[in-house]
Design a protein around this motif. Structure first.
Motif, PDB file in Angstrom:
ATOM      1  N   GLN A 251       0.735  -1.381  -0.070  1.00  0.00           N
ATOM      2  CA  GLN A 251      -0.043  -0.502  -0.154  1.00  0.00           C
ATOM      3  C   GLN A 251       0.834   1.311   0.149  1.00  0.00           C
ATOM      4  OE1 GLN A 251      -2.633  -1.036   3.325  1.00  0.00           O
ATOM      5  NE2 GLN A 251      -4.434  -1.704   2.494  1.00  0.00           N
ATOM      6  N   VAL A 252       2.157   1.548   1.112  1.00  0.00           N
ATOM      7  CA  VAL A 252       3.112   2.427   0.752  1.00  0.00           C
ATOM      8  C   VAL A 252       3.377   2.438  -0.983  1.00  0.00           C
ATOM      9  CG1 VAL A 252       4.892   2.724   2.175  1.00  0.00           C
ATOM     10  CG2 VAL A 252       3.292   2.562   3.340  1.00  0.00           C
ATOM     11  N   ALA A 707      -0.144  13.561   6.197  1.00  0.00           N
ATOM     12  CA  ALA A 707       0.717  12.336   6.695  1.00  0.00           C
ATOM     13  C   ALA A 707      -0.550  11.737   8.173  1.00  0.00           C
ATOM     14  CB  ALA A 707       2.177  12.629   6.610  1.00  0.00           C
ATOM     15  N   ARG A 708      -0.871  12.596   9.239  1.00  0.00           N
ATOM     16  CA  ARG A 708      -1.497  12.264  10.185  1.00  0.00           C
ATOM     17  C   ARG A 708      -2.331  11.081   9.994  1.00  0.00           C
ATOM     18  NH1 ARG A 708      -0.418  12.661  15.705  1.00  0.00           N
ATOM     19  NH2 ARG A 708       1.459  14.208  15.990  1.00  0.00           N
ATOM     20  N   LEU A 709      -3.502  11.830   8.715  1.00  0.00           N
ATOM     21  CA  LEU A 709      -4.893  11.148   8.587  1.00  0.00           C
ATOM     22  C   LEU A 709      -4.126   9.408   7.653  1.00  0.00           C
ATOM     23  CD1 LEU A 709      -7.822  11.374   8.028  1.00  0.00           C
ATOM     24  CD2 LEU A 709      -7.211  12.789   5.860  1.00  0.00           C
ATOM     25  N   GLU A 714      -4.685   3.848   8.209  1.00  0.00           N
ATOM     26  CA  GLU A 714      -4.020   2.983   7.764  1.00  0.00           C
ATOM     27  C   GLU A 714      -3.810   1.915   9.285  1.00  0.00           C
ATOM     28  OE1 GLU A 714      -2.249  -0.734   6.309  1.00  0.00           O
ATOM     29  OE2 GLU A 714      -3.119   1.081   5.511  1.00  0.00           O
ATOM     30  N   GLY A 715      -3.137   2.460  10.815  1.00  0.00           N
ATOM     31  CA  GLY A 715      -3.834   1.999  12.286  1.00  0.00           C
ATOM     32  C   GLY A 715      -5.292   1.453  12.367  1.00  0.00           C
ATOM     33  N   GLY A 721      -5.305   0.925  15.620  1.00  0.00           N
ATOM     34  CA  GLY A 721      -6.000   2.587  16.176  1.00  0.00           C
ATOM     35  C   GLY A 721      -5.691   3.517  15.303  1.00  0.00           C
ATOM     36  N   ALA A 722      -6.264   4.981  15.582  1.00  0.00           N
ATOM     37  CA  ALA A 722      -5.742   6.010  15.605  1.00  0.00           C
ATOM     38  C   ALA A 722      -4.967   6.387  16.782  1.00  0.00           C
ATOM     39  CB  ALA A 722      -6.771   6.935  14.380  1.00  0.00           C
ATOM     40  N   GLY A 723      -3.913   7.637  16.483  1.00  0.00           N
ATOM     41  CA  GLY A 723      -3.211   8.051  17.144  1.00  0.00           C
ATOM     42  C   GLY A 723      -2.056   7.164  17.152  1.00  0.00           C
ATOM     43  N   ILE A 724      -1.283   6.390  15.821  1.00  0.00           N
ATOM     44  CA  ILE A 724      -0.093   5.987  16.638  1.00  0.00           C
ATOM     45  C   ILE A 724       0.577   7.160  15.506  1.00  0.00           C
ATOM     46  CG2 ILE A 724      -0.908   3.707  16.680  1.00  0.00           C
ATOM     47  CD1 ILE A 724      -0.392   2.992  13.215  1.00  0.00           C
TER      48      ILE A 724
END
Length: 768
Positions: A251-252, A707-709, A714-715, A721-724
């Motif tokens: 995916q990356v 990038a955060r989004l 993906e997390g 989970g989100a937040g990584i």
């Protein structure tokens, strides 16, 4: 007519050859950028195939079961064969949970009493032979377990705490989830006589329609009773576990490959548009000697298609010839991909698609060349930068350096064209910021695992006859251990009875487990728990809800007060304190111990010391870090940054060429007011630097939240989970912006100096 056509072809070839000699560097950069983009897309395709097809191949050849259900010994599992939608079954087989050891390495396993080679869920032998009735102690190991134990046919396995031994007869692949220390026991096929402690049974169901998996699981649990079902695993979970980090790598690569392709297309579009503005006289001459608009368009189109085709063919050839020699997972992926049925079409279609996309963007820009009139239109008398704005005049009135003021004015005076240049340069810089964010997030997993859902470094499991308090006391005596948290994990059925999740009780109210919370608060009161993203998605719940799960025949109602970052079990984990679980089951005893180490402590040394002190009764292994499987991503990110930097370099060269060309008309006026060649050079360098600075600022403002989004999305999709997501440090972002600005200034200095020192006759001819 035929001779006229040949003359036009020769003239076209001469013009194309002359243009290539003039712009060799630009042509080389376009070829290299295209090669890097196509190689990225091909590697992404290889990784996707590597992630999916090996498991699919094993599942198909083994006629894998879509559902595996573990039940208590007394359950009548055979009745599941009569359920609607069940095509055939494997088993039921007797099972025994055990620990095996070979050469000091231990692993938790499931001994499965298998009387003969099954027709459903058939193991695929890779070494040795299948079970021999004449060898009552012979076993076959699942390949992942064999790799972890470094075991091979002929080795002898011992069962710590007993006098029993088993002999490895073979190693086989299976479509069931592979061995994972602390999470998934290894699978050992054994004769029924070798399964002594009848701990339960397992049955595999092969379905008529895999899409009916959840429905069949629900009916199976209803038929047996929820108290009779211990654990349920499905083919989707096994496939997801088998794909692991390979799919993420694919995916990356795919995301950055497509982004780089768009950036390259826009860079080519900008390069052609700029060159058309600088070759208006040449285009008019071509029209004057009889070239039609279509022929002029084809000159540009075919020229850049040739560059793209050369880069694409080079990338495909290098990937095909040298791809499997790349060390690590990328090389393995290419080797597997080359043996898959879709390999040849992908190897052809991806380069063709890239060439067609670049051809489309080229055609849009070249279309303007076809509209150039055959008689040159006099250039406007107004300066290229346009009239001086009020802000520019006030800046000059303040006696600021004229070169700096006029350079900034030139950079942003032609708003539409300037914004387009900034936008084209911003895109590769945005992708570089996203790539650096991915790198920073991976480093965060390694450097601060406690903030990423991994507060402990070691897990200690022990035999049932070992005193848990004694294990904690033993661990506490080690100088490298900061805290030891007793824990237990049970398989629990979710509402609807379509699958199982992990219910964990870790730590006590006096010494709570240090969760990594992304939302809500820690569990502290009775019936309070925190859950991973995967569990919340499975139950369609959110923080603040009450959930009901079933452990055997005991319901457990928990209040979800927080969402934890949970890298294990795809996030399908609900965690509370050991005290909270004991309120519902007073006889519950800890089954393992999580160890948090002191800063600087060596996990391997602590593990070796505890294993030695345990005298064969302790199984100590490191907690799995998901970032360990992403180590190839570092090399991928570095390669992608190089490709994106190359695309940005092409765009910078285009912007510099356009700025120098536009500035030729102002040279006479600037000399007339007394400006030196050095000051005139500084105007062009400042204009280019301002463009790069604007692009760097825009890339930072857009790239960090993007990038955060993407990383948090993906997390969330993986269950962690989100937040990584972690952003690059301000220093790294400042270094990127500084490199872009200084690189632009350095590249612009030489051509700007040459233009400023041109002879007066040349300058007059340029503006005529």
């Amino acid at each position: 007519m035929r001779g006229e056509g040949l003359r036009r072809v020769r003239a076209t070839l001469r013009w194309a050859h002359s243009d290539l000699r003039t712009h060799r560097g630009e042509a080389l950069f376009l070829v290299l950028a295209t090669a890097g983009i196509v190689a990225s897309l091909l590697l992404a395709t290889a990784l996707f195939g590597y992630a999916t097809n090996p498991w699919q191949r094993v599942f198909t050849q083994a006629r894998g079961a879509h559902v595996w259900i573990h039940t208590v010994p007394s359950a009548d599992a055979r009745r599941l064969a009569r359920l609607d939608g069940v095509d055939s079954v494997a088993g039921p087989y007797r099972t025994e949970a055990a620990t095996v050891s070979v050469r000091g390495t231990r692993a938790s396993v499931e001994l499965r009493g298998t009387p003969g080679l099954p027709a459903v869920g058939r193991p695929l032998l890779t070494a040795g032979h299948w079970l021999d009735p004449a060898e009552p102690h012979g076993v076959v190991l699942e390949s992942g377990l064999a790799r972890s134990l470094l075991a091979e046919p002929g080795d002898t396995l011992t069962l710590p705490g007993t006098t029993r031994t088993l002999t490895v007869e073979g190693v086989a692949e299976s479509a069931e989830p592979h061995y994972s220390p602390g999470e998934q026991p290894g699978l050992v096929w054994a004769p029924p006589s070798a399964v002594r402690a009848f701990g339960g049974q397992v049955i595999g169901l092969r379905l008529d329609d895999p899409a009916d998996t959840d429905y069949v699981v629900q009916r199976a649990v209803t038929a047996l009773g929820s108290g009779a079902v211990g654990e349920v695993s499905t083919w989707q979970q096994a496939r997801s576990a088998a794909q692991g980090d390979n799919r993420l790598l694919g995916q990356v690569l795919g995301l950055f490959g497509l982004g780089a392709l768009i950036a390259a297309g826009l860079a080519v579009h900008g390069a052609i548009a700029t060159r058309i503005r600088g070759h208006l006289r040449d285009l008019s001459v071509l029209k004057a000697i009889g070239f039609t608009p279509g022929q002029v368009v084809r000159v540009f189109l075919l020229q850049h298609l040739a560059y793209a085709l050369l880069g694409s063919v080079a990338a495909a050839a290098l990937t095909e010839a040298l791809g499997r020699r790349v060390p690590g997972r990328l090389g393995d992926a290419v080797g597997v991909w080359q043996g898959l049925p879709g390999h040849t079409p992908a190897l052809f279609l991806i380069p063709v698609g890239a060439v067609l996309f670049i051809g489309l963007t080229t055609g849009l820009a070249a279309w303007r060349a076809g509209r150039v009139p055959p008689v040159p239109v006099p250039r406007p008398a107004a300066p290229a930068g346009g009239r001086l704005t009020g802000l520019t005049r006030r800046a000059l009135g303040l006696r600021l350096p004229a070169a700096l003021v006029l350079g900034c004015h030139r950079a942003f005076a032609g708003r539409g064209r300037s914004l387009a240049t900034v936008a084209r340069l911003t895109l590769p810089l945005v992708l570089i910021v996203v790539a650096l964010s991915a790198w920073t997030t991976i480093d965060r997993f390694h450097d601060s695992p406690g903030h990423m859902g991994l507060p402990t470094a070691l897990t200690v499991r022990y035999d049932s006859d070992v005193d848990p308090a004694g294990v904690r006391a033993l661990a506490a005596r080690d100088p490298g251990v900061a805290a030891a948290y007793p824990g237990v994990e049970e398989a629990a059925l979710v509402p609807g009875q379509t699958g199982t999740v992990a219910l964990r009780g870790i730590g006590t109210r006096d010494e709570p487990y240090p969760y990594a919370l992304a939302e809500g608060r820690a569990a502290s009161g009775p019936d309070e728990a925190v859950a991973g993203q995967g569990l919340l998605d499975l139950l369609h719940a959110r923080v603040g809800d009450w959930v009901r799960i079933t452990v055997g025949d005991r319901p457990q109602i928990l209040h979800i007060v927080g969402r934890s970052i949970e890298p294990q079990n795809a996030g399908r984990v609900v965690t509370t304190s050991l005290d909270a679980l004991r309120e519902n089951n007073p006889g519950l005893s800890p089954a393992f111990c999580e160890l948090r180490l002191r800063p600087g402590a060596d996990p391997h040394r602590v593990a070796a010391a505890l294993t030695s002190a345990g005298r064969g009764h302790l199984d100590v292994h490191p907690v799995t870090n998901p970032a360990d499987g992403l180590s190839p991503l570092r090399a991928v990110v570095a390669g992608l940054i190089a490709v994106l930097a190359l695309i940005g370099l092409v765009e910078l060269l285009t912007a510099i060429g356009g700025s120098v060309r536009e500035g030729e008309r102002d040279v006479l006026a600037l000399r007339a007011i007394g400006m030196s060649p050095r000051q005139i050079t500084a105007i062009t360098v400042t204009a280019t630097s301002c463009t790069a600075l604007a692009a760097a600022v825009a890339a930072t403002a857009l790239g960090v939240p993007l990038a955060r989004l993407l990383i948090d999305a993906e997390g969330s999709s993986s269950g962690i989970g989100a937040g990584i997501a972690r952003s690059p440090s301000p220093g790294l972002l400042l270094l990127l912006g500084t490199a872009a600005v200084l690189g632009a200034a350095g590249l612009a200095a030489l051509p700007a100096a040459r233009a400023a020192r041109r002879r007066m006759a040349d300058t007059l001819s340029a503006v005529a």
